[in-house]
Design a protein around this motif. Structure first.
Motif, PDB file in Angstrom:
ATOM      1  N   PHE A  83       0.839  -1.197   0.000  1.00  0.00           N
ATOM      2  CA  PHE A  83       0.000   0.000   0.000  1.00  0.00           C
ATOM      3  C   PHE A  83       0.879   1.254   0.000  1.00  0.00           C
ATOM      4  O   PHE A  83       2.029   1.228   0.438  1.00  0.00           O
ATOM      5  N   ALA A  84       0.297   2.351  -0.491  1.00  0.00           N
ATOM      6  CA  ALA A  84       1.056   3.598  -0.570  1.00  0.00           C
ATOM      7  C   ALA A  84       0.087   4.765  -0.642  1.00  0.00           C
ATOM      8  O   ALA A  84      -1.104   4.600  -0.893  1.00  0.00           O
ATOM      9  N   ARG A  95       5.571   5.119   0.212  1.00  0.00           N
ATOM     10  CA  ARG A  95       5.354   3.685   0.316  1.00  0.00           C
ATOM     11  C   ARG A  95       5.056   3.324   1.771  1.00  0.00           C
ATOM     12  O   ARG A  95       5.702   3.838   2.693  1.00  0.00           O
ATOM     13  N   LEU A  96       4.099   2.410   1.956  1.00  0.00           N
ATOM     14  CA  LEU A  96       3.669   2.036   3.297  1.00  0.00           C
ATOM     15  C   LEU A  96       3.847   0.531   3.500  1.00  0.00           C
ATOM     16  O   LEU A  96       4.878  -0.022   3.135  1.00  0.00           O
ATOM     17  N   ASP A  97       2.862  -0.156   4.060  1.00  0.00           N
ATOM     18  CA  ASP A  97       3.007  -1.563   4.419  1.00  0.00           C
ATOM     19  C   ASP A  97       3.153  -2.469   3.201  1.00  0.00           C
ATOM     20  O   ASP A  97       2.413  -2.327   2.223  1.00  0.00           O
ATOM     21  N   GLU A  98       4.100  -3.412   3.289  1.00  0.00           N
ATOM     22  CA  GLU A  98       4.302  -4.451   2.284  1.00  0.00           C
ATOM     23  C   GLU A  98       4.140  -5.792   3.000  1.00  0.00           C
ATOM     24  O   GLU A  98       5.084  -6.295   3.613  1.00  0.00           O
ATOM     25  N   ASP A 139      -5.618  -0.721   7.457  1.00  0.00           N
ATOM     26  CA  ASP A 139      -6.297   0.306   8.251  1.00  0.00           C
ATOM     27  C   ASP A 139      -5.494   1.596   8.336  1.00  0.00           C
ATOM     28  O   ASP A 139      -6.022   2.623   8.775  1.00  0.00           O
ATOM     29  N   GLY A 140      -4.239   1.552   7.974  1.00  0.00           N
ATOM     30  CA  GLY A 140      -3.349   2.700   8.047  1.00  0.00           C
ATOM     31  C   GLY A 140      -1.927   2.211   8.215  1.00  0.00           C
ATOM     32  O   GLY A 140      -1.678   1.008   8.422  1.00  0.00           O
ATOM     33  N   HIS A 143      -0.668  -0.954  10.164  1.00  0.00           N
ATOM     34  CA  HIS A 143      -1.854  -1.730  10.535  1.00  0.00           C
ATOM     35  C   HIS A 143      -2.420  -2.410   9.289  1.00  0.00           C
ATOM     36  O   HIS A 143      -3.324  -1.901   8.629  1.00  0.00           O
ATOM     37  N   CYS A 144      -1.843  -3.555   8.953  1.00  0.00           N
ATOM     38  CA  CYS A 144      -2.248  -4.318   7.782  1.00  0.00           C
ATOM     39  C   CYS A 144      -2.335  -5.780   8.182  1.00  0.00           C
ATOM     40  O   CYS A 144      -1.426  -6.316   8.823  1.00  0.00           O
ATOM     41  N   MET A 145      -3.447  -6.428   7.844  1.00  0.00           N
ATOM     42  CA  MET A 145      -3.627  -7.828   8.224  1.00  0.00           C
ATOM     43  C   MET A 145      -4.051  -8.667   7.023  1.00  0.00           C
ATOM     44  O   MET A 145      -4.691  -8.168   6.096  1.00  0.00           O
ATOM     45  N   ARG A 146      -3.662  -9.936   7.058  1.00  0.00           N
ATOM     46  CA  ARG A 146      -4.076 -10.888   6.031  1.00  0.00           C
ATOM     47  C   ARG A 146      -5.442 -11.422   6.424  1.00  0.00           C
ATOM     48  O   ARG A 146      -5.587 -12.090   7.440  1.00  0.00           O
ATOM     49  N   ALA A 147      -6.455 -11.127   5.624  1.00  0.00           N
ATOM     50  CA  ALA A 147      -7.833 -11.487   5.974  1.00  0.00           C
ATOM     51  C   ALA A 147      -8.292 -12.788   5.346  1.00  0.00           C
ATOM     52  O   ALA A 147      -9.126 -13.484   5.924  1.00  0.00           O
TER      53      ALA A 147
END
Length: 300
Positions: A83-84, A95-98, A139-140, A143-147
């Motif tokens: 995400f970015a 660039r954000l969570d990978e 979520d930001g 804060h990234c989860m595998r759903a």
């Protein structure tokens, strides 16, 4: 309320972009414009219907899904690995969570925000062979989860029912539209059922959206159309015919959210088909009597 068939006009080309892999449709009410992408060419496009303006940005990586932000400037997007944030006004990319460094052969594909402003993005095997795709909730930053991790080769969607209790998600290679129990407050995905399976000759389910009557509109990769479905039975209610095979994504836009914008792709078309389909990779628009839902923004 009975679900009725919508009235549909004739699709017209509004941008003969020749996209290798058009995708990522998102209508911006504040800009009165449609954002969309060419994944494999790393391009973000913006089309403004009132003026006909066509604007593009080249990013350093694949870009596949787009959402406006509620508080920050510009857009939340998915790049190849994660995400970015990207601000078209000044070209700033953050660039954000990978979330899956252990799956280097994957890339992000389709994605959308839910009504609570969480960004859902799916991954897939870049080579379109391995069942390595998953669905992530962002979520930001941090804060990234595998759903969902159900062995997808290609992921597309999601979209939601009007009451938010069902998330529809496409297992594209298996021609399956899945309906998952969804908790809108917790942002969790539960049990699934098969909602719809594409028949032989109908291609593969790609991007999709929900209208204000709850109907699902699904792009058909390989079948030159978009179909509209009853959200309970899955019955087909209407079909938009397009002049090229690979139809990839859909979004309602325009001042009254009654224009259906449709992306397409040149990818995997033979030389003979490309010659016969000069509008492959174009952006199309069709007028309907359906009303779309405003695209959910990322809460950040």
């Amino acid at each position: 309320m009975a679900i009725t068939a919508p009235s549909i006009g004739t699709a017209r080309c509004v941008w003969a972009a020749g996209a290798t892999l058009g995708e990522g449709t998102c209508w911006s009410p504040r800009e009165r414009a449609l954002y969309w992408v060419d994944i494999l060419e790393h391009r973000l496009h913006r089309f403004t219907p009132a003026s006909g303006e066509q604007r593009s940005w080249t990013l350093p990586d694949t870009i596949s899904a787009v959402a406006e932000r509620t508080r920050g400037p510009g857009l939340a997007i998915t790049l190849r690995r994660g995400f970015a944030f990207f601000d078209p006004a000044d070209g700033t990319l953050q660039r954000l969570d990978e979330p899956e460094p252990e799956r280097p052969g994957n890339r992000f594909n389709d994605g959308k925000c839910d009504a609570q402003g969480r960004f859902w993005g799916g991954t897939m095997d870049f080579a379109i062979r391995e069942p390595s795709g998953a669905l992530y909730r962002f979520d930001g930053p941090g804060h990234c989860m595998r759903a969902l991790d159900a062995g997808f080769v290609v992921t597309n969607g999601p979209t939601w029912s009007l009451d938010g209790s069902t998330m529809f998600f496409n297992d594209t290679v298996n021609k399956s539209v899945r309906a998952y129990a969804f908790d809108p407050l917790a942002g969790t995905v539960g049990a699934s059922r098969e909602f719809l399976v594409f028949a032989k000759g109908d291609g593969y389910p790609d991007g999709m959206t929900t209208d204000a009557d709850g109907r699902l509109w699904i792009a058909h990769w390989g079948a030159a159309c978009v179909s509209c479905h009853d959200p309970v039975s899955g019955a087909e209610l209407a079909r938009v015919e397009l002049p090229t095979d690979h139809i990839t994504n859909v979004a309602f836009g325009g001042p009254d959210l009654k224009t259906l914008f449709i992306t397409s792709a040149r990818f995997e078309l033979s030389a003979e088909k490309l010659a016969a389909q000069p509008l492959a990779g174009a952006l199309f628009a069709v007028e309907t009597d359906a009303t779309g839902l405003p695209a959910n923004r990322f809460d950040g």
